[in-house]
Design a protein around this motif. Sequence first.
Motif, short mmCIF file in Angstrom:
data_model
loop_
_atom_site.label_atom_id
_atom_site.label_comp_id
_atom_site.label_asym_id
_atom_site.label_seq_id
_atom_site.Cartn_x
_atom_site.Cartn_y
_atom_site.Cartn_z
N LYS A 91 0.82 -1.41 -0.08
CA LYS A 91 0.06 -0.16 -0.18
C LYS A 91 0.84 1.15 0.14
CE LYS A 91 -2.38 -0.86 4.00
NZ LYS A 91 -3.32 -0.99 4.66
N GLY A 92 0.37 2.58 -0.53
CA GLY A 92 0.91 3.62 -0.16
C GLY A 92 0.97 4.47 -1.57
N ASP A 93 1.42 5.69 -1.21
CA ASP A 93 1.83 6.43 -2.71
C ASP A 93 2.60 5.75 -3.79
OD1 ASP A 93 1.52 9.36 -3.65
OD2 ASP A 93 3.84 9.01 -3.46
N LEU A 94 2.11 5.97 -4.75
CA LEU A 94 2.80 5.32 -5.95
C LEU A 94 4.20 5.72 -6.19
CD1 LEU A 94 2.91 3.44 -8.43
CD2 LEU A 94 1.90 5.09 -9.61
N LEU A 95 4.43 7.07 -6.26
CA LEU A 95 5.71 7.65 -6.51
C LEU A 95 6.57 7.42 -5.36
CD1 LEU A 95 7.42 9.50 -8.33
CD2 LEU A 95 6.58 11.49 -6.79
N ASP A 96 6.37 7.54 -4.07
CA ASP A 96 7.08 7.27 -2.91
C ASP A 96 7.42 5.62 -2.95
OD1 ASP A 96 8.54 7.64 -0.59
OD2 ASP A 96 6.76 7.09 0.66
N GLN A 97 6.60 4.76 -3.25
CA GLN A 97 7.08 3.55 -3.13
C GLN A 97 7.78 3.07 -4.29
OE1 GLN A 97 6.53 2.69 -0.39
NE2 GLN A 97 4.85 1.24 -0.23
N GLU A 98 7.65 3.43 -5.51
CA GLU A 98 8.63 3.48 -6.61
C GLU A 98 9.80 3.86 -6.21
OE1 GLU A 98 5.49 3.37 -10.51
OE2 GLU A 98 6.57 5.37 -10.05
N ARG A 99 10.04 5.04 -5.87
CA ARG A 99 11.36 5.68 -5.48
C ARG A 99 12.01 4.67 -4.36
NH1 ARG A 99 13.22 7.54 -0.91
NH2 ARG A 99 11.03 7.59 0.08
N LYS A 100 11.27 4.26 -3.29
CA LYS A 100 11.94 3.33 -2.38
C LYS A 100 12.45 1.82 -2.82
CE LYS A 100 8.47 3.58 0.86
NZ LYS A 100 7.78 3.72 2.18
N LEU A 101 11.46 1.49 -4.07
CA LEU A 101 11.84 0.37 -4.57
C LEU A 101 13.20 0.24 -5.47
CD1 LEU A 101 8.31 -1.12 -5.25
CD2 LEU A 101 10.23 -2.54 -4.35
N GLU A 102 13.39 1.61 -5.87
CA GLU A 102 14.54 1.90 -6.78
C GLU A 102 15.77 2.07 -6.20
OE1 GLU A 102 16.46 2.31 -10.20
OE2 GLU A 102 14.27 1.96 -10.33
N LYS A 103 15.60 2.73 -4.88
CA LYS A 103 16.68 2.69 -3.96
C LYS A 103 17.19 1.65 -3.28
CE LYS A 103 16.98 6.59 -1.56
NZ LYS A 103 16.50 7.80 -0.86
N SER A 104 16.28 0.51 -3.08
CA SER A 104 16.57 -0.61 -2.39
C SER A 104 17.40 -1.45 -3.03
CB SER A 104 15.31 -1.47 -2.26
OG SER A 104 14.55 -2.16 -3.35
N ASN A 105 17.46 -1.47 -4.39
CA ASN A 105 18.07 -2.29 -5.26
C ASN A 105 17.83 -3.87 -5.25
OD1 ASN A 105 20.31 -0.55 -5.97
ND2 ASN A 105 21.42 -0.46 -4.07
N LEU A 106 16.41 -4.07 -4.96
CA LEU A 106 15.89 -5.29 -4.86
C LEU A 106 15.01 -5.34 -5.98
CD1 LEU A 106 14.50 -5.28 -1.22
CD2 LEU A 106 16.33 -6.35 -1.97
N LEU A 107 14.60 -4.72 -6.91
CA LEU A 107 13.80 -4.62 -8.13
C LEU A 107 13.86 -5.81 -8.90
CD1 LEU A 107 13.09 -0.92 -9.37
CD2 LEU A 107 11.59 -2.82 -8.71
N HIS A 108 15.37 -6.15 -9.02
CA HIS A 108 15.62 -7.39 -10.01
C HIS A 108 15.17 -8.63 -9.63
CE1 HIS A 108 18.83 -7.31 -7.19
NE2 HIS A 108 19.08 -8.60 -7.31
N TYR A 109 15.01 -8.75 -8.32
CA TYR A 109 14.02 -10.06 -7.75
C TYR A 109 12.70 -10.29 -8.02
CZ TYR A 109 18.15 -10.38 -4.58
OH TYR A 109 19.49 -10.58 -4.10
N PHE A 110 12.14 -9.09 -8.67
CA PHE A 110 10.56 -9.10 -8.71
C PHE A 110 9.94 -9.05 -10.25
CE2 PHE A 110 11.56 -7.15 -4.33
CZ PHE A 110 10.91 -8.08 -3.62
N HIS A 111 9.13 -9.95 -10.43
CA HIS A 111 8.43 -10.02 -11.67
C HIS A 111 7.19 -8.83 -11.75
CE1 HIS A 111 9.95 -14.00 -13.06
NE2 HIS A 111 10.25 -14.16 -11.95
N HIS A 112 6.79 -8.48 -10.72
CA HIS A 112 5.69 -7.36 -10.88
C HIS A 112 5.61 -6.86 -9.32
CE1 HIS A 112 1.68 -6.05 -11.81
NE2 HIS A 112 1.07 -6.50 -10.71
#
Length: 230
Positions: free
Chosen positions: A125-146
């Motif tokens: 849940k949460g604000d789309l822009l903020d969650q996208e920012r956190k995911l990008e900064k987390s360096n975890l995106l490559h693990y997820f299909h969606h």
Amino acid sequence: MYKNIKVIAFDADDTLWVNETYFRDAEHQFAKLLSQYETENKIDQELFKKEIENLKLYGYGIKGFILSMIECALELSNYNINQKIISKILDIGKEMLEKPIELLPEIDDVLEGLQHRYKLIVATKGDLLDQERKLEKSNLLHYFHHIEVMSDKKPTDYLKLIQHLDINPSEFLMIGNSLKSDILPLLEIGASAIHVPFHTTWAHEKISEKEQEAADYRTVSNIKEVMGLF
């Protein structure tokens, strides 16, 4: 018991990384700014009431929290709040939005171990822009299909997600820290869920002991224990 699972969904805030701690710190700073008007306990109560009142308008996330703080400050001060205090409230929110991402222990190891056997997604849940920012900064995106940023986490919201993934509820497993949002809705639709508690929980996400006792779910003390369940 998880032999049919095809997709594992992870909550983001307080499951992948630290989040709620920053809200507690912000609430304390906010109460100090308004200490001339009310006690900290009263300010906390009024801010919480304002957040819940505004959920239907602003949704979840830091930006809605900032607006709720400003509204609360105006009302508690009888609309006499100094403009500099409003500016400081905005600074509290901006500081929250700029926080570095602090991953919770063992997250990388767990995602690395599961990604080749299951389709991994984020359901948060949460604000789309903020969650996208956190995911990008987390360096975890490559693990997820969606990545699914949800306006809410009710059973119907999860059913829509599962239909989009083209699987059955019995093939879906959710891992998260909130019993109210990440566990009970999944059990209601016939999916699976694993609870990984975080040391602090927003009051809105808490459920009664009766609800806890009636639900059939598994709790682990830390995310690494999940690996032993498969």
